[in-house]
Design an enzyme around this catalytic site. Sequence first.
Site, mmCIF file in Angstrom:
data_model
loop_
_atom_site.group_PDB
_atom_site.id
_atom_site.type_symbol
_atom_site.label_atom_id
_atom_site.label_comp_id
_atom_site.label_asym_id
_atom_site.label_seq_id
_atom_site.Cartn_x
_atom_site.Cartn_y
_atom_site.Cartn_z
ATOM 1 N N ASN A 59 -8.922 1.689 9.778
ATOM 2 C CA ASN A 59 -8.195 1.300 10.981
ATOM 3 C C ASN A 59 -8.796 2.003 12.201
ATOM 4 O OD1 ASN A 59 -6.323 0.736 13.018
ATOM 5 N ND2 ASN A 59 -4.571 1.093 11.777
ATOM 6 N N THR A 60 -8.687 3.327 12.234
ATOM 7 C CA THR A 60 -9.092 4.069 13.424
ATOM 8 C C THR A 60 -10.571 3.870 13.762
ATOM 9 O OG1 THR A 60 -7.458 5.709 12.777
ATOM 10 C CG2 THR A 60 -8.954 6.335 14.536
ATOM 11 N N ALA A 81 -9.414 5.346 4.317
ATOM 12 C CA ALA A 81 -9.276 6.455 5.277
ATOM 13 C C ALA A 81 -10.519 7.325 5.371
ATOM 14 C CB ALA A 81 -8.088 7.348 4.936
ATOM 15 N N GLY A 82 -10.827 7.707 6.597
ATOM 16 C CA GLY A 82 -11.868 8.700 6.843
ATOM 17 C C GLY A 82 -13.203 8.154 7.288
ATOM 18 N N LYS A 105 0.857 -1.180 0.000
ATOM 19 C CA LYS A 105 0.000 0.000 0.000
ATOM 20 C C LYS A 105 0.891 1.228 0.000
ATOM 21 C CE LYS A 105 -2.733 2.950 2.882
ATOM 22 N NZ LYS A 105 -3.519 3.173 4.104
ATOM 23 N N GLY A 109 -7.879 9.002 9.824
ATOM 24 C CA GLY A 109 -8.139 9.072 11.260
ATOM 25 C C GLY A 109 -9.174 10.097 11.667
#
Lengths: 262, 66
Positions: free
Chosen positions: A213-214, A191-192, A104, A165
Amino acid sequence: MSENNDTFSVAGREFSSRLLVGTGKYKDMDETRAAIDASGAQIVTIAVRRTNMGQNSDEPNILDVLPPDRYTILPNTAGCYDQKTAVRTCKLARELLDGHNLVKLEVLGDEKTLFPDVMATLKAAEELIKDGFDVMVYTNDDPIIARELEDMGCAAVMPLAAPIGSGLGVRNPLNIRTIVENAKVPILVDAGVGTASDAAVAMELGCDGVLMNTAIAAAQKPVLMASAMKKAIQAGREAYLAGRMQAKRFASASSPLEGLFF
Amino acid sequence: MNIQLNGENTPVDDGATLTDVINNLSLQGSRYAVEVNEELVPRSEHDRYHLKEGDSVEIVQAIGGG
């Protein structure tokens, strides 16, 4: 397409789960393992960092918890702000994983937003592809850049939904849709995403998958959120395949008007 | 002589190989990758890679990340 064998493939590898997860920010390895298990993810990202020399040497390594024979490991270039460090990171990752060449790529441009440096991303992608890597690339939600990255030979293009994040959800759904409509390679939102509905929105727009992830790791109960995300991805995907009804401004009765007895 | 090992000034024996450095860190058997002066050195070359004064060695591993 049948819903039962609705797989997607990246660089010749086939996957049934469309949820890709990061492995950062968890409380400990047990929580990491439990959350990733609940997510059903088959592709998991890792980061490459200096070995911890000295203390905590008996702590298990992430690759012991998530063995590469069971998961497709996707090393990232998080923390790289230029082409050179991103390429070095990918080469180290390939060595670390015995020649595994799926990576990635993210080349960041700014610490506040963590938005990609698109110019450096394009150059790094080109160098990596030339060197035999299969590149899944993090980029902006810009359809022109997405097309450029695809034409260059990236294995998947991964536009952000919102800053890394941030948990803000898909901020620019029309661009994501345009990117999907133009693409022949898998498009994954990366993301986001903040909560399950955000993941469902991305999938309803036709994305092939979502990487997060977050949203899971920073939930109050990460394992439960991982399970919610798994279902949201499936629900969003099925809704996309089902083809949603046209939205209308005014009502349309669901019960027949014929046969009214009054 | 001294090398830079993961950013720290570190004394090693003259003519030490990468394998010597790795063994000193008890990393044998774990997954790691090595760069010298920003160039990857494949595992197969660690035994015969002799370090020089001032070489910058990076030893990396996989950790959790998004």
